[in-house]
Design a protein around this motif. Structure first.
Motif, PDB file in Angstrom:
ATOM      1  N   SER A  21       3.556  -3.379  73.570  1.00  0.00           N
ATOM      2  CA  SER A  21       4.297  -4.635  73.400  1.00  0.00           C
ATOM      3  C   SER A  21       3.393  -5.812  73.079  1.00  0.00           C
ATOM      4  CB  SER A  21       5.070  -4.962  74.689  1.00  0.00           C
ATOM      5  OG  SER A  21       5.953  -3.934  75.028  1.00  0.00           O
ATOM      6  N   SER A  22       2.101  -5.622  73.110  1.00  0.00           N
ATOM      7  CA  SER A  22       1.178  -6.757  73.097  1.00  0.00           C
ATOM      8  C   SER A  22       1.255  -7.583  71.820  1.00  0.00           C
ATOM      9  CB  SER A  22      -0.256  -6.274  73.332  1.00  0.00           C
ATOM     10  OG  SER A  22      -0.632  -5.325  72.344  1.00  0.00           O
ATOM     11  N   LEU A  23       1.256  -6.970  70.657  1.00  0.00           N
ATOM     12  CA  LEU A  23       1.248  -7.744  69.416  1.00  0.00           C
ATOM     13  C   LEU A  23       2.559  -8.485  69.201  1.00  0.00           C
ATOM     14  CD1 LEU A  23      -0.677  -5.340  67.006  1.00  0.00           C
ATOM     15  CD2 LEU A  23      -1.552  -7.254  68.366  1.00  0.00           C
ATOM     16  N   VAL A  24       3.673  -7.854  69.565  1.00  0.00           N
ATOM     17  CA  VAL A  24       4.967  -8.529  69.473  1.00  0.00           C
ATOM     18  C   VAL A  24       5.000  -9.708  70.440  1.00  0.00           C
ATOM     19  CG1 VAL A  24       7.461  -8.268  69.775  1.00  0.00           C
ATOM     20  CG2 VAL A  24       6.132  -6.421  68.742  1.00  0.00           C
ATOM     21  N   ALA A  25       4.452  -9.511  71.628  1.00  0.00           N
ATOM     22  CA  ALA A  25       4.435 -10.580  72.631  1.00  0.00           C
ATOM     23  C   ALA A  25       3.580 -11.758  72.175  1.00  0.00           C
ATOM     24  CB  ALA A  25       3.923 -10.033  73.964  1.00  0.00           C
ATOM     25  N   LEU A  26       2.440 -11.482  71.565  1.00  0.00           N
ATOM     26  CA  LEU A  26       1.587 -12.564  71.081  1.00  0.00           C
ATOM     27  C   LEU A  26       2.247 -13.313  69.924  1.00  0.00           C
ATOM     28  CD1 LEU A  26      -1.873 -10.789  71.285  1.00  0.00           C
ATOM     29  CD2 LEU A  26      -1.180 -12.818  72.587  1.00  0.00           C
ATOM     30  N   GLU A  27       2.975 -12.615  69.087  1.00  0.00           N
ATOM     31  CA  GLU A  27       3.685 -13.274  67.994  1.00  0.00           C
ATOM     32  C   GLU A  27       4.732 -14.245  68.530  1.00  0.00           C
ATOM     33  OE1 GLU A  27       6.053 -12.139  63.849  1.00  0.00           O
ATOM     34  OE2 GLU A  27       5.343 -10.559  65.188  1.00  0.00           O
ATOM     35  N   ALA A  28       5.316 -13.901  69.664  1.00  0.00           N
ATOM     36  CA  ALA A  28       6.346 -14.758  70.254  1.00  0.00           C
ATOM     37  C   ALA A  28       5.777 -16.057  70.815  1.00  0.00           C
ATOM     38  CB  ALA A  28       7.080 -14.001  71.359  1.00  0.00           C
ATOM     39  N   VAL A  29       4.460 -16.134  71.002  1.00  0.00           N
ATOM     40  CA  VAL A  29       3.853 -17.337  71.582  1.00  0.00           C
ATOM     41  C   VAL A  29       4.057 -18.545  70.680  1.00  0.00           C
ATOM     42  CG1 VAL A  29       1.670 -18.412  72.260  1.00  0.00           C
ATOM     43  CG2 VAL A  29       2.147 -16.037  72.908  1.00  0.00           C
ATOM     44  N   LYS A  30       3.796 -18.384  69.370  1.00  0.00           N
ATOM     45  CA  LYS A  30       3.911 -19.513  68.443  1.00  0.00           C
ATOM     46  C   LYS A  30       4.730 -19.184  67.193  1.00  0.00           C
ATOM     47  CE  LYS A  30       1.844 -23.286  69.899  1.00  0.00           C
ATOM     48  NZ  LYS A  30       0.873 -24.059  69.139  1.00  0.00           N
ATOM     49  N   GLY A  31       5.086 -17.927  67.008  1.00  0.00           N
ATOM     50  CA  GLY A  31       5.885 -17.561  65.844  1.00  0.00           C
ATOM     51  C   GLY A  31       5.110 -16.909  64.727  1.00  0.00           C
ATOM     52  N   THR A  32       3.806 -17.181  64.637  1.00  0.00           N
ATOM     53  CA  THR A  32       2.962 -16.581  63.605  1.00  0.00           C
ATOM     54  C   THR A  32       1.659 -16.121  64.232  1.00  0.00           C
ATOM     55  OG1 THR A  32       3.854 -18.146  61.986  1.00  0.00           O
ATOM     56  CG2 THR A  32       1.910 -16.915  61.336  1.00  0.00           C
ATOM     57  N   THR A  33       1.158 -14.987  63.778  1.00  0.00           N
ATOM     58  CA  THR A  33      -0.125 -14.507  64.268  1.00  0.00           C
ATOM     59  C   THR A  33      -1.011 -14.118  63.103  1.00  0.00           C
ATOM     60  OG1 THR A  33       0.733 -12.241  64.485  1.00  0.00           O
ATOM     61  CG2 THR A  33       0.752 -13.619  66.466  1.00  0.00           C
ATOM     62  N   MET A  34      -2.292 -14.234  63.321  1.00  0.00           N
ATOM     63  CA  MET A  34      -3.303 -13.750  62.386  1.00  0.00           C
ATOM     64  C   MET A  34      -4.117 -12.719  63.154  1.00  0.00           C
ATOM     65  SD  MET A  34      -5.945 -16.056  60.194  1.00  0.00           S
ATOM     66  CE  MET A  34      -6.635 -15.460  58.674  1.00  0.00           C
ATOM     67  N   ILE A  35      -3.928 -11.463  62.800  1.00  0.00           N
ATOM     68  CA  ILE A  35      -4.517 -10.373  63.579  1.00  0.00           C
ATOM     69  C   ILE A  35      -5.867  -9.991  62.989  1.00  0.00           C
ATOM     70  CG2 ILE A  35      -4.195  -8.030  64.438  1.00  0.00           C
ATOM     71  CD1 ILE A  35      -1.175  -8.451  64.038  1.00  0.00           C
ATOM     72  N   ASP A  36      -6.875 -10.190  63.773  1.00  0.00           N
ATOM     73  CA  ASP A  36      -8.227  -9.865  63.348  1.00  0.00           C
ATOM     74  C   ASP A  36      -8.537  -8.394  63.646  1.00  0.00           C
ATOM     75  OD1 ASP A  36     -10.754 -10.330  62.377  1.00  0.00           O
ATOM     76  OD2 ASP A  36     -10.924 -12.253  63.395  1.00  0.00           O
TER      77      ASP A  36
END
Length: 471
Positions: free
Chosen positions: A338-353
């Motif tokens: 669930s981690s990447l979906v959860a991080l996306e929910a923090v601000k709406g957009t993610t940049m995954i390194d």
């Protein structure tokens, strides 16, 4: 005047597209050639942020090797760029279209041609979805170990193009270790076979390995011979909580130095744990600074977990929770999944390194990312395939805020630099694509970059295969 020049250029593109489409239709059925701009626009990019994408002239969906050859012969004759695509689940812009290109989608070439339990191989087309192959070989008591997080969507061809990894890499390795042979359509339409079907083979240069990770820049993979393994027993999972990332990374070092071979060894930092708690209400303690998940798929996983748990406690784990069965194991893994979906929910957009560092430097890297997060006033969570040092720092930002977007991009660059300073590499499994072109040059150095370009020119002298990617 400026607008009239733009319109004139569009007219020229339309004229050029006519002969291109006509030539393509000479060897492809009409339903395999898409020209509606609204449709072709949907093929313009993968899932990466900050990566420019152009407008394709046409999208083709071949079903046979001969049709792929026809596309490449046509592209060579007309000097038109070709961008190969799979499921477009990539995170580096490697499948992004360029203006006026042919997007060559291999999604329709999705047949499993052979499964051999004796030779322990599968022969597949590039559009086969990773999970579909895993289920098919599982019926024969076999497994195909590479398991990217997007395995329910991503294709084998895409996995080969980016040399994908996954959760089980710590024990079973990455895609490159399972590709025995390939059929590849070259830029001029010729068909070349590389590699073998046998367990061993060292005849000539290893061109198979050269194509793995080449991101469609050297040729179009149309068939792959893949190595299989016996299906392992069900794995059992352990979760260990730590009061600091340093302690969790110390545990990772103790586990690897002790000769243990877990089938999974994943780490989540406090930012990620909090994001998962906020989204999924999993009840993880708010005091958790780092969560380590480990698994064994051995004949006696409980004993292996007990030994690993003791090492975690010696490293300072505040709580160690081993699962008793497969159901409990699955519950423990839900936090990681669930981690990447959860991080996306923090601000709406993610940049995954996607930075890989030596295991011994993992703690320094996570501490460095935290400092970068504070410097740029951004939420940056780190999840890691801790067993092989492959980290995924995930920058959370508001894409509608130009200032925050700028800081996100700058933080990404600092994370890249940190990884190289610690003796790591800019990508362990996502590839270079458009996103990391500048950083590939820094990692390779001028001589290495010159040699890479020479290889590219040998296979693609006109530069029509996935131009603008890698370097």
């Amino acid at each position: 005047m400026i607008m009239s020049r733009i319109e004139a250029r569009r007219d020229e593109d339309t004229v050029a597209a006519g002969p291109l489409v006509d030539r393509l239709l000479g060897g492809l059925p009409p339903e395999a050639v898409l020209t509606d701009p609204d449709v072709t626009a949907s093929y313009a990019h993968d899932m990466a942020s900050f990566c420019p994408a152009g407008s394709p002239a046409v999208v083709v969906l071949p079903r046979t090797v001969e049709q792929v050859q026809h596309v490449m012969r046509t592209a060579t004759a007309l000097r038109v760029p070709v961008v190969p695509q799979g499921a477009r689940t990539g995170l580096s812009g490697g499948a992004n279209a360029t203006d006026g290109c042919v997007v060559l989608s291999l999604a329709k070439m999705d047949r499993i041609l052979e499964i051999s339990p004796v030779d322990r191989i599968a022969v597949v087309e590039p559009g086969v979805v990773n999970a579909a192959l895993s289920r098919a070989v599982g019926e024969h008591g076999l497994s195909y170990p590479p398991d990217p997080s997007s395995w329910e969507m991503c294709t084998i061809g895409g996995n080969i193009g980016t040399a994908s990894g996954g959760l089980c890499c710590v024990k079973y390795g990455v895609t490159a270790e399972y590709v025995l042979g390939l059929d590849v359509v070259l830029a001029d339409g010729r068909l070349m076979s590389t590699g073998r079907r046998t367990a061993k083979g060292v005849a000539g240069y290893d061109l198979t390995r050269l194509f793995v990770g080449s991101e469609g820049s050297l040729g179009i993979v149309v068939r792959a011979v893949l190595a299989l393994r016996p299906k392992p027993p069900e794995q059992l999972v352990l979760a260990a909580e730590f009061s600091s990332s340093a302690a969790a990374c110390d545990a990772v070092c103790r586990i690897m130095a002790g000769g243990h071979v877990p089938s999974l060894l994943e780490l989540m930092d406090r930012t990620t744990v909090k994001a998962v708690n906020d989204m999924a209400r999993m009840g993880l303690p708010e005091s958790t600074e780092a969560l380590l998940l480990a698994a064994f798929d051995t004949t006696d996983p409980a004993a292996d977990l007990a030994a690993l748990g003791a090492l975690c406690e010696a490293a300072g784990a505040t709580q160690v929770v081993p699962a008793e069965d497969a159901a409990e194991s699955e519950l423990l893994l839900q936090a990681r999944r669930s981690s990447l979906v959860a991080l996306e929910a923090v601000k709406g957009t993610t940049m995954i390194d996607d930075v890989c560092v030596p295991r011994s430097k993992l703690g320094e890297f996570i501490d460095g990312v935290e400092r970068i997060s504070e410097k740029y006033r951004l939420t940056i969570g780190v999840v890691a395939h801790a067993g092989d040092g492959n980290t995924h720092p995930t920058v959370c930002f508001d894409a509608s805020d130009p200032e925050e977007s700028r800081r996100a991009r700058e933080s990404f660059d600092e994370i890249m630099a940190l990884g190289l300073e610690l003796g790591g590499t800019i990508t362990g499994e996502h590839g270079v694509g458009v996103l990391k072109k500048e950083w590939l040059a820094r990692e390779l150095g001028p001589v290495g970059l010159e040699m890479q370009r020479a290889v590219k020119k040998a296979f693609d002298p006109l530069g029509i295969l996935n131009p603008g990617k890698l370097f």
